[in-house]
Motif scaffolding. Structure first.
Motif, PDB file in Angstrom:
ATOM      1  N   VAL A 101       5.778   2.453  -1.802  1.00 57.61           N
ATOM      2  CA  VAL A 101       5.018   1.154  -1.629  1.00 57.61           C
ATOM      3  C   VAL A 101       5.317   0.486  -0.368  1.00 57.61           C
ATOM      4  CG1 VAL A 101       4.128  -0.685  -2.880  1.00 57.61           C
ATOM      5  CG2 VAL A 101       4.378   1.139  -4.207  1.00 57.61           C
ATOM      6  N   GLU A 128      -2.226   5.735   1.576  1.00 58.41           N
ATOM      7  CA  GLU A 128      -3.175   4.651   2.033  1.00 58.41           C
ATOM      8  C   GLU A 128      -2.928   4.330   3.509  1.00 58.41           C
ATOM      9  OE1 GLU A 128      -4.365   2.387  -2.015  1.00 58.41           O
ATOM     10  OE2 GLU A 128      -2.252   2.187  -1.233  1.00 58.41           O
ATOM     11  N   VAL A 129      -1.701   4.067   3.819  1.00 60.58           N
ATOM     12  CA  VAL A 129      -1.557   3.552   5.136  1.00 60.58           C
ATOM     13  C   VAL A 129      -1.877   4.500   6.285  1.00 60.58           C
ATOM     14  CG1 VAL A 129       0.344   2.666   6.868  1.00 60.58           C
ATOM     15  CG2 VAL A 129       0.488   1.603   4.297  1.00 60.58           C
ATOM     16  N   ASN A 173       2.223   8.464  -2.919  1.00 64.91           N
ATOM     17  CA  ASN A 173       1.794   7.469  -3.708  1.00 64.91           C
ATOM     18  C   ASN A 173       3.041   6.662  -4.341  1.00 64.91           C
ATOM     19  OD1 ASN A 173      -0.798   7.639  -2.969  1.00 64.91           O
ATOM     20  ND2 ASN A 173      -1.395   8.765  -4.910  1.00 64.91           N
ATOM     21  N   GLN A 225       0.849  -1.248   0.193  1.00 67.93           N
ATOM     22  CA  GLN A 225       0.022   0.011  -0.046  1.00 67.93           C
ATOM     23  C   GLN A 225       0.790   1.190  -0.112  1.00 67.93           C
ATOM     24  OE1 GLN A 225      -2.327  -1.018   3.722  1.00 67.93           O
ATOM     25  NE2 GLN A 225      -4.080  -0.417   2.145  1.00 67.93           N
ATOM     26  N   SER A 226       0.299   2.245  -0.486  1.00 65.84           N
ATOM     27  CA  SER A 226       1.103   3.793  -0.494  1.00 65.84           C
ATOM     28  C   SER A 226       1.213   4.087   0.939  1.00 65.84           C
ATOM     29  CB  SER A 226       0.489   4.482  -1.698  1.00 65.84           C
ATOM     30  OG  SER A 226      -0.709   5.115  -1.039  1.00 65.84           O
TER      31      SER A 226
END
Length: 261
Positions: free
Chosen positions: A129, A84-85, A126, A80-81
């Motif tokens: 990762v 996102e995290v 983003n 996840q980016s």
């Protein structure tokens, strides 16, 4: 080779990215083409492939040309980016501080790139990762530091403006091009931490502002107050100093995060 499956991941600004599964592995397949505002996007996949081959010394990175530009295929990074995290930290009412180990994993990925003699030039949330074992820094099409085939090379004209350092924005406004630097990468990492934790850009400007207006705001305005809970907050403040010489290196950011854990 016939793919087992494919999934469109990105389709914007002169590029599409596909998640492709094949009998020999899973790949990120990128297609570059001219956008309305940029011609260099057509060359970006092949330029990135040339850089990755130098960094990784592997034969499983492929590239070529098609009728509208270039393409590349590289091993898929699972995870996840950063954005996102850290989504829970952007929810209203949540007051927990971001995980320093996660911040360190991103800083380490950037420090490793710098140690290899390259600057990224397009650091943003983003592009980190965060996988089960380590964090990868992806999308190196704008990186500088080594030889790139002349037919795939192009001038650096800035990155996603939300993360540009003031000196980069100023150079773009004045000359149309800039020279990416490790110190500008560190600024962008600080801006990435800030927006990922708060949901706010480092400098305020309207959502519909043009790129020129965005860059003018970055040049003319101080960054927003850093509201990220300490000990990451003071470190972001240092990383986003307007004077590049006052910013820590990526390696120093790693050291500060380790000492704060």
């Amino acid at each position: 080779m016939q793919p087992l499956s494919k999934r469109l991941v990105v389709n914007r600004r002169g590029s599409t990215v596909w998640d492709v599964r094949t009998p020999v592995g899973r790949f990120a397949v990128k297609l570059g083409y001219r956008s309305q505002s940029h011609a260099w996007t057509a060359l970006a996949p092949a330029r990135e492939a040339a850089i990755l081959r130098q960094l990784n010394g592997t034969d499983d990175i492929h590239c070529g040309e098609w009728e509208e530009g270039t393409w590349s295929a590289q091993p898929w990074w699972e995870g996840q980016s950063l954005f996102e995290v850290w989504e829970p930290h952007r929810r209203s009412g949540v007051s927990t501080a971001p995980n320093l180990a996660e911040a360190l994993s991103c800083a380490t990925a950037l420090a490793d790139l710098h140690a290899a003699g390259w600057v990224h030039g397009d650091v943003q949330p983003n592009h980190f990762v965060m996988g089960p074992t380590r964090t990868a820094l992806i999308d190196l099409a704008l990186a500088q530091g080594g030889d790139v085939p002349q037919n795939y090379d192009f001038s650096y004209r800035g990155c996603l403006v939300h993360y540009e350092a003031p000196e980069i924005s100023r150079s773009i406004l004045e000359t149309g091009i800039a020279a990416p630097t490790a110190r500008a990468d560190v600024y962008a990492l600080g801006a990435s931490f800030f927006i990922s934790a708060t949901g706010r850009r480092h400098v305020p400007y309207p959502d519909d502002a043009s790129r020129e207006e965005q860059r003018r705001a970055i040049v003319d305005s101080p960054h927003r107050p850093i509201t990220v809970r300490s000990p990451l907050g003071p470190l972001i403040e240092q990383m986003m100093s307007r004077d590049p010489a006052d910013r820590p290196t990526a390696l120093e950011v790693c050291g500060a995060l380790r000492n704060s854990s």
